[in-house]
Design a protein around this motif. Structure first.
Motif, PDB file in Angstrom:
ATOM      1  N   LEU A   1       0.741  -1.050  -0.430  1.00 35.88           N
ATOM      2  CA  LEU A   1      -0.007   0.316  -0.504  1.00 35.88           C
ATOM      3  C   LEU A   1       0.802   1.653   0.056  1.00 35.88           C
ATOM      4  N   THR A   2      -0.022   2.177  -0.235  1.00 44.20           N
ATOM      5  CA  THR A   2       0.659   3.865  -0.678  1.00 44.20           C
ATOM      6  C   THR A   2       0.880   4.395   1.009  1.00 44.20           C
ATOM      7  N   ASP A   3       1.766   4.883   1.263  1.00 48.22           N
ATOM      8  CA  ASP A   3       1.414   5.722   2.466  1.00 48.22           C
ATOM      9  C   ASP A   3      -0.483   6.423   2.926  1.00 48.22           C
ATOM     10  N   THR A   4      -0.629   7.365   2.719  1.00 51.27           N
ATOM     11  CA  THR A   4      -2.249   7.323   2.218  1.00 51.27           C
ATOM     12  C   THR A   4      -3.187   6.112   2.277  1.00 51.27           C
ATOM     13  N   GLU A   5      -3.036   4.910   1.367  1.00 46.91           N
ATOM     14  CA  GLU A   5      -4.208   3.951   1.848  1.00 46.91           C
ATOM     15  C   GLU A   5      -3.711   2.858   2.798  1.00 46.91           C
ATOM     16  N   GLN A   6      -2.108   3.392   3.744  1.00 44.69           N
ATOM     17  CA  GLN A   6      -2.031   2.403   5.045  1.00 44.69           C
ATOM     18  C   GLN A   6      -3.036   3.164   5.949  1.00 44.69           C
ATOM     19  N   ARG A   7      -2.929   4.360   6.392  1.00 44.91           N
ATOM     20  CA  ARG A   7      -3.432   5.752   7.121  1.00 44.91           C
ATOM     21  C   ARG A   7      -4.873   5.194   7.239  1.00 44.91           C
ATOM     22  N   LEU A   8      -5.158   4.928   6.026  1.00 43.19           N
ATOM     23  CA  LEU A   8      -6.381   5.047   5.379  1.00 43.19           C
ATOM     24  C   LEU A   8      -6.975   3.616   6.459  1.00 43.19           C
ATOM     25  N   PHE A   9      -6.460   2.201   6.054  1.00 39.70           N
ATOM     26  CA  PHE A   9      -6.876   0.773   6.502  1.00 39.70           C
ATOM     27  C   PHE A   9      -6.426   1.067   7.863  1.00 39.70           C
ATOM     28  N   ARG A  10      -5.373   1.689   8.373  1.00 41.86           N
ATOM     29  CA  ARG A  10      -5.248   1.247   9.819  1.00 41.86           C
ATOM     30  C   ARG A  10      -6.448   2.433  11.083  1.00 41.86           C
ATOM     31  N   LEU A  11      -7.002   3.621   9.889  1.00 43.10           N
ATOM     32  CA  LEU A  11      -7.773   4.377  11.306  1.00 43.10           C
ATOM     33  C   LEU A  11      -9.036   4.194  11.361  1.00 43.10           C
ATOM     34  N   ALA A  12      -9.595   3.876   9.297  1.00 38.10           N
ATOM     35  CA  ALA A  12     -10.667   3.212   9.671  1.00 38.10           C
ATOM     36  C   ALA A  12     -11.339   1.836  10.076  1.00 38.10           C
ATOM     37  N   ALA A  13     -10.425   1.347  11.324  1.00 42.10           N
ATOM     38  CA  ALA A  13     -11.221   0.130  12.009  1.00 42.10           C
ATOM     39  C   ALA A  13     -10.910   1.250  13.480  1.00 42.10           C
ATOM     40  N   VAL A  14     -10.764   2.558  13.550  1.00 44.78           N
ATOM     41  CA  VAL A  14     -10.543   2.820  14.688  1.00 44.78           C
ATOM     42  C   VAL A  14     -12.248   2.615  15.478  1.00 44.78           C
ATOM     43  N   ALA A  15     -13.410   2.897  14.433  1.00 45.72           N
ATOM     44  CA  ALA A  15     -14.800   2.496  15.137  1.00 45.72           C
ATOM     45  C   ALA A  15     -15.198   1.166  14.762  1.00 45.72           C
ATOM     46  N   HIS A  16     -15.888   0.754  15.814  1.00 38.47           N
ATOM     47  CA  HIS A  16     -15.967   0.027  16.209  1.00 38.47           C
ATOM     48  C   HIS A  16     -17.054  -0.789  15.344  1.00 38.47           C
ATOM     49  N   THR A  17     -17.288  -0.202  13.922  1.00 42.28           N
ATOM     50  CA  THR A  17     -18.860  -0.605  13.361  1.00 42.28           C
ATOM     51  C   THR A  17     -18.486  -2.461  12.655  1.00 42.28           C
TER      52      THR A  17
ATOM     53  N   ASP B   1      -0.013   7.787  17.167  1.00 42.51           N
ATOM     54  CA  ASP B   1      -0.179   8.719  18.586  1.00 42.51           C
ATOM     55  C   ASP B   1      -1.926   8.301  18.779  1.00 42.51           C
ATOM     56  N   ASP B   2      -2.298   8.268  19.985  1.00 41.25           N
ATOM     57  CA  ASP B   2      -3.141   8.741  20.892  1.00 41.25           C
ATOM     58  C   ASP B   2      -4.194   9.836  20.143  1.00 41.25           C
ATOM     59  N   SER B   3      -3.362  10.935  20.226  1.00 39.86           N
ATOM     60  CA  SER B   3      -4.915  11.827  19.329  1.00 39.86           C
ATOM     61  C   SER B   3      -5.193  11.652  18.042  1.00 39.86           C
ATOM     62  N   VAL B   4      -4.000  10.887  17.442  1.00 37.45           N
ATOM     63  CA  VAL B   4      -3.921  11.053  15.455  1.00 37.45           C
ATOM     64  C   VAL B   4      -5.508   9.924  16.064  1.00 37.45           C
ATOM     65  N   ARG B   5      -5.350   8.789  16.279  1.00 38.30           N
ATOM     66  CA  ARG B   5      -7.015   7.839  16.569  1.00 38.30           C
ATOM     67  C   ARG B   5      -7.894   8.787  17.294  1.00 38.30           C
ATOM     68  N   ARG B   6      -7.721   8.862  18.349  1.00 44.65           N
ATOM     69  CA  ARG B   6      -9.003   9.629  18.664  1.00 44.65           C
ATOM     70  C   ARG B   6      -9.745  10.735  18.304  1.00 44.65           C
ATOM     71  N   SER B   7      -8.743  11.344  17.352  1.00 47.33           N
ATOM     72  CA  SER B   7      -8.909  12.582  16.586  1.00 47.33           C
ATOM     73  C   SER B   7     -10.388  11.919  15.241  1.00 47.33           C
ATOM     74  N   ALA B   8      -9.234  10.699  14.448  1.00 51.37           N
ATOM     75  CA  ALA B   8      -9.930  10.243  13.471  1.00 51.37           C
ATOM     76  C   ALA B   8     -11.331   9.894  13.896  1.00 51.37           C
ATOM     77  N   LEU B   9     -11.967   9.320  15.089  1.00 49.65           N
ATOM     78  CA  LEU B   9     -13.046   8.527  15.934  1.00 49.65           C
ATOM     79  C   LEU B   9     -13.727   9.269  15.915  1.00 49.65           C
ATOM     80  N   GLY B  10     -12.984  10.659  16.552  1.00 49.61           N
ATOM     81  CA  GLY B  10     -14.059  11.613  16.564  1.00 49.61           C
ATOM     82  C   GLY B  10     -15.057  12.359  15.478  1.00 49.61           C
ATOM     83  N   ARG B  11     -13.886  12.426  13.936  1.00 51.81           N
ATOM     84  CA  ARG B  11     -14.839  12.531  12.798  1.00 51.81           C
ATOM     85  C   ARG B  11     -15.784  11.404  12.418  1.00 51.81           C
ATOM     86  N   VAL B  12     -15.411  10.742  12.334  1.00 52.38           N
ATOM     87  CA  VAL B  12     -16.823   9.006  12.430  1.00 52.38           C
ATOM     88  C   VAL B  12     -17.644   9.817  13.067  1.00 52.38           C
TER      89      VAL B  12
END
Length: 994
Positions: free
Chosen positions: A323-339, A400-411
């Motif tokens: 994956l590219t950097d953007t694709e890897q970030r999307l894969f990691r952060l799309a999983a933060v929501a327990h949906t 870091d934690d702030s990145v994950r919390r921000s991603a979840l907050g936007r969801v």
């Protein structure tokens, strides 16, 4: 003879093919060759074996120069291969059908799903169809080697296998030579772990007699004439079967709960199951419970799923590193929501990129099977459980934690925006997203500030939908999470709103006492924390609950206060939606209090700005109660039009039914029949047989009222049969009851008793206490009609018990009235009076007392008191009965009661002024009812009262009027009274036959 020299060269290939057949790998081919004959398979195989051995021996002894064995490079089959029967049958069918056309089966799927295992097992099952060559190459598109296999290197391998010693130096030339050698041959080529279409395309033979089976982690959509097969994870049964093959049936069955847990923790992924089984098999002392306990720890699960060269994490890592950097970030952060799944728009929010860019990245993730496209909801992605854990691991290492919390907050923010912006009104959106929203409410409840408030904000926004759809279990879960989150946050307003939300849930369950407690607490708390809107909403819900509990005065106060808080500024053109709901509730409370004028006023005000059909139906019902039948029909007609415009057939059918009831109430049963028939037709279109049968019964009653008795009886009998077929027990018993009452009225007492008994038995089976009471009440009348007074009396007592069990005050009061009259007819005055007094009390206890019913009870009670010489109580009962009949609009009974009252004043207490007034009012009522006989009798009594008071001149006018109305039967009585008046009104007092 010229063909004989080619025979030795063909013998080795034929022998190889026949040997493959008899080895049991081409049984289906044998069946194709021998057709449907009755040969035993062992006989065929034995004959072929002998022939194959002979041919092989002949070929080996001839020593024909240049003869080479058919290449067979298939890897060893998997001994414990499990499941995939449907996929195998599909692929075998396609291979069989592809004998004249090139067929390429590209098998793809999630890493570890068993693509290569299926490919190899398939090859061993169809090997007999490909006697000329079986070629295999690992293209290393998923191996640890960072460089996939070069097409030229693979072609060199294949050409050597096919006997070619000189391999061309370019891909194009080597591919051409490869196609030439395979021309006309029946060859099977396995290309495992392909990385791209460009890698595969030079390796495809050109002959229609060849078949290629490819596996790849990505979908090779660019290949022409390709049949694609995407593998899913195992079913539960297949997963357990694989574990059984690895560790044995005893280990699996010793603890089935732990076995099921292992299957769940592995996500039914074949690679994970194979590793888990291997670890258990090679770990002395381990049980299935031990394995389950290790897998239960999400932090260690992927580490546990590694054994030797098998490693789930490593398998996932191969795809992730592509994956590219953007694709890897999307894969990691799309999983933060327990949906369960995640819409593309919400996934784009996690990394803060525009939707088109996110869509392209997600499409790549889908092609590599790191996420799946949700078949149930296009535009959504879905994570396999183990891939989600892998994404969490990568995120823990790289974010870091702030990145994950921000991603979840936007969801969470995106979902709240959809709810508040009206997305639930879009067709099916909320139903599709409900499971995701429930998961997010639960997840947010366990988060720290500032994300925790999303728990109650999403829960409160979801509540109306959950209430409408009666998703009570889901509602309870969100209400609990909202309450716990608000309590943990020490937010008083949110906690009070959570109490109100839970109160609404108990209201929806019919648990009104509990709902009242919670809503009362919420109102009290909201008064102290402020916030007019939450307070108004809690008051509105409290009013609804209080109305259900029959506390109508308190309900009115709560609804009125909610209305004041919701009311818009002075001069506002129309009322807002919250004010409108309060007005509707005020109307419903007024209806429950039998204050139909007030109800109509509230409903009319609620229609200002929104002439919704459900409000119009309420208004029509209020007008009908007030006997404003034209106004009722106008409201129902407008409601019907609105339902029709909205395509709401169920609503339209309901309004037509209300129109029929209104026509019946107005005495126009012929039009009622038409309305019921139209409603019935709509219910038939809607395929609601129970409602269709019910309307058929309503129609039958109206037919009876129009004098069409035979049609009514036939319709009810048909309704009984159809309701029985539809399984509508309540409709069936209702039809039996109505038909029994008609037969009773028509004099068929025996038939009536039979049907009424059937209705009673049906209601007993369905635990319908109210239905039983009605059936027993009617049976009592049948017994009385047949002269069985004792049977009637005992049946009435049973009817009272059933009516009390049904908690139906009006029904109980009606039966008590007849029970009192039955005791009166037996001369049991004290018991009769007790039952009638009980009837009055019971009728008054109803949530909406029926004034007509109260009037009947009081009128009969007055008659009992009068018969016993209790003039004062009798007069009071008659006067109250008169007032109730007036309120109910029952003019005939009002006039009858006035006649009793006038006679009581005349004969018992000598109050001739009161007697004259009572008879005079009765005469006007009889005149309005066009009952000439009763009007004449009332007028004669008016004249008698005036004469006793010495007003002889005043007595002449009513007598003159009575003479013009009286029939021949009463003419002599009128003449006797006239003579008595003309004589000065002296005794003896004239005897009246009425």
């Amino acid at each position: 003879m010229r063909h004989r020299r080619y025979l030795p060269a063909a013998l080795p290939a034929a022998a190889a093919s026949l040997l493959a057949i008899v080895q049991g790998v081409a049984t289906d081919t044998v069946k194709d060759w021998v057709g449907g004959s009755g040969w035993a398979p062992w006989a065929v195989e034995g004959a072929l074996l002998a022939l194959a051995v002979t041919l092989q021996v002949r070929a080996s002894t001839t020593g024909e120069p240049g003869a080479t064995a058919a290449p067979d490079e298939l890897p060893r089959d998997v001994g414990d291969f499990t499941g995939r029967e449907e996929e195998l049958l599909e692929l075998q069918r396609l291979i069989k059908a592809g004998s004249r056309t090139l067929l390429i089966s590209a098998i793809d799927g999630t890493p570890g799903v068993g693509k290569s295992t299926l490919q190899i097992h398939l090859a061993h099952r169809v090997v007999g169809r490909f006697p000329d060559a079986r070629l295999y190459a690992n293209l290393r598109g998923a191996d640890d080697d960072p460089e996939p296999a070069e097409p030229l290197a693979v072609l060199e391998q294949f050409l050597h296998s096919l006997g070619e010693r000189r391999v061309p130096r370019t891909v194009e030339a080597a591919a051409a030579r490869y196609r030439t050698l395979l021309a006309g041959k029946r060859a099977l080529i396995l290309l495992d772990n392909a990385s791209s279409e460009a890698q595969v395309r030079p390796l495809l033979p050109g002959s229609a007699s060849c078949t290629v089976v490819i596996t790849s982690r990505s979908r090779l959509a660019g290949l022409e004439a390709t049949h694609s097969l995407t593998l899913n994870v195992f079913t539960d049964a297949e997963a357990v079967e694989l574990l059984t093959r690895i560790v044995g049936v005893d280990a699996v069955n010793a603890d089935r709960q732990s076995t099921d847990d292992v299957v769940r923790f592995c996500g039914r992924l074949p690679l994970a199951l194979r590793i888990a089984g291997s670890r258990l098999k090679h770990s002395p002392g381990w049980t299935m419970r031990d394995l389950s306990a290790r897998l239960a720890d999400e932090r260690q699960r992927l580490a546990t799923l590694a054994s030797g060269h098998l490693d789930v994490r490593a398998s996932f890592q191969l795809s992730y590193r592509e994956l590219t950097d953007t694709e890897q970030r999307l894969f990691r952060l799309a999983a933060v929501a327990h949906t369960v799944d995640l819409p593309y728009e919400a996934a784009a929010r996690t990394v803060g990129v525009p939707l088109p860019e996110a869509r392209a990245a997600l499409d790549r993730l889908i092609r590599l099977h790191l996420v799946e496209s949700d078949a149930a909801g296009p535009g959504q992605i879905h994570f396999h459980d183990l891939l989600r854990l892998f994404a969490h691991e990568r995120s823990a290492e790289q974010d870091d934690d702030s990145v994950r919390r921000s991603a979840l907050g936007r969801v969470l923010e995106w979902y709240e925006e959809q709810l508040t912006a009206g997305a639930p009104r879009r067709s099916g959106w909320l139903d599709q997203q409900l499971e995701n929203l429930l998961a997010l409410v639960e997840q947010a409840a366990g988060l720290p500030a500032p994300l925790r408030p999303y728990a109650w904000r999403l829960a409160f926004a979801l509540a109306p939908h959950l209430e409408e759809q009666e998703e009570l279990a889901a509602w309870q879960a969100t209400a609990q999470h909202a309450a716990s989150a608000a309590a943990a946050a020490a937010d008083g307003t949110a906690h009070a709103m959570a109490l109100a939300n839970t109160g609404r849930l108990h209201e929806a369950r019919g648990e009104y006492a509990r709902a009242r407690t919670l809503l009362t607490r919420a109102v009290r708390q909201l008064r102290s924390t402020g916030g007019h809107l939450p307070l108004a909403q809690a008051l509105y819900r409290l009013a609804r609950v209080l109305r259900q509990l029959g506390e109508l005065e308190a309900a009115h106060r709560a609804a009125a206060e909610a209305h004041r808080l919701h009311r818009g500024p002075a001069g506002q053109a129309t009322c807002g939606p919250h004010e409108r709901t309060c007005l509707i509730e005020l109307g419903d409370i007024a209806t429950a209090r039998a204050q139909h004028d007030r109800a109509a006023a509230h409903y009319t005000a609620a229609l200002d700005g929104d002439r919704a059909a459900h409000i119009l139906v309420r208004l029509g019902t209020a007008h009908r109660a007030l006997r404003r039948y034209d106004d009722a029909h106008a409201a129902f007609a407008e409601a019907a039009q609105r339902y029709q415009d909205d395509g709401d057939r169920a609503g339209h059918a309901t309004v037509l039914e209300q129109s029929g009831i209104t026509h019946d109430a107005a005495g126009d049963s012929a039009r009622a029949v038409t309305a019921y028939r139209r409603s019935q037709e709509l219910y038939r279109v809607l395929r609601q047989p129970a409602d269709e049968c019910r309307l058929n019964c309503n129609q039958a009653i109206s037919l009876y009222r129009t004098g069409r008795t035979e049609e009514a009886v036939a319709a009810l009998r048909d309704g009984i049969r159809r309701a029985r077929r539809a399984g509508a027990a309540d409709v069936e018993s209702g039809a039996q009851l109505n038909l029994g009452e008609i037969l009773l009225a028509e004099g068929d007492t025996r038939g009536a008793v039979r049907l009424l008994q059937q209705a009673h038995d049906s209601c007993r089976r369905t635990a319908d206490a109210a239905g039983r009471a009605r059936a027993l009440h009617a049976l009592a009348r049948a017994h009385a009609r047949s002269g069985d007074a004792s049977g009637a009396l005992s049946t009435l007592h049973a009817a009272v018990r059933s009516a009390r069990q049904a908690h139906d005050a009006s029904l109980t009061a009606g039966v008590l009235i007849d029970l009192g009259l039955a005791h009166r007819d037996r001369g049991e005055w004290r018991r009769a009076q007790d039952h009638l007094e009980d009837a009055v009390r019971t009728a008054r206890s109803a949530s909406a007392p029926d004034p007509g019913l109260l009037g009947r009870a009081l009128m009969q009670l007055g008659g009992i008191e009068s018969s016993q010489g209790h003039t004062g109580p009798a007069a009071r009962h008659f006067a109250r009965a008169r007032d109730h009949f007036r309120a109910a609009g029952e003019q005939e009974l009002q006039a009858t009661t006035l006649m009793y009252l006038g006679r009581l004043h005349r004969e018992a207490d000598g109050r001739h002024d009161a007697s004259a007034a009572a008879y005079d009012t009765a005469a006007r009522l009889w005149g309005a009812l066009d009952d000439r006989v009763q009007e004449a009798r009332a007028l004669v009594c008016v004249a008698l009262a005036h004469a006793r008071l010495g007003r002889l001149t005043a007595a002449q006018a009513p007598l003159t009027r009575a003479a013009t109305l009286t029939d021949a039967h009463d003419a002599s009585t009128v003449e006797r009274v006239r003579n008595w008046v003309n004589s000065g009104g002296l005794p003896p007092y004239p005897d009246l036959p009425w």
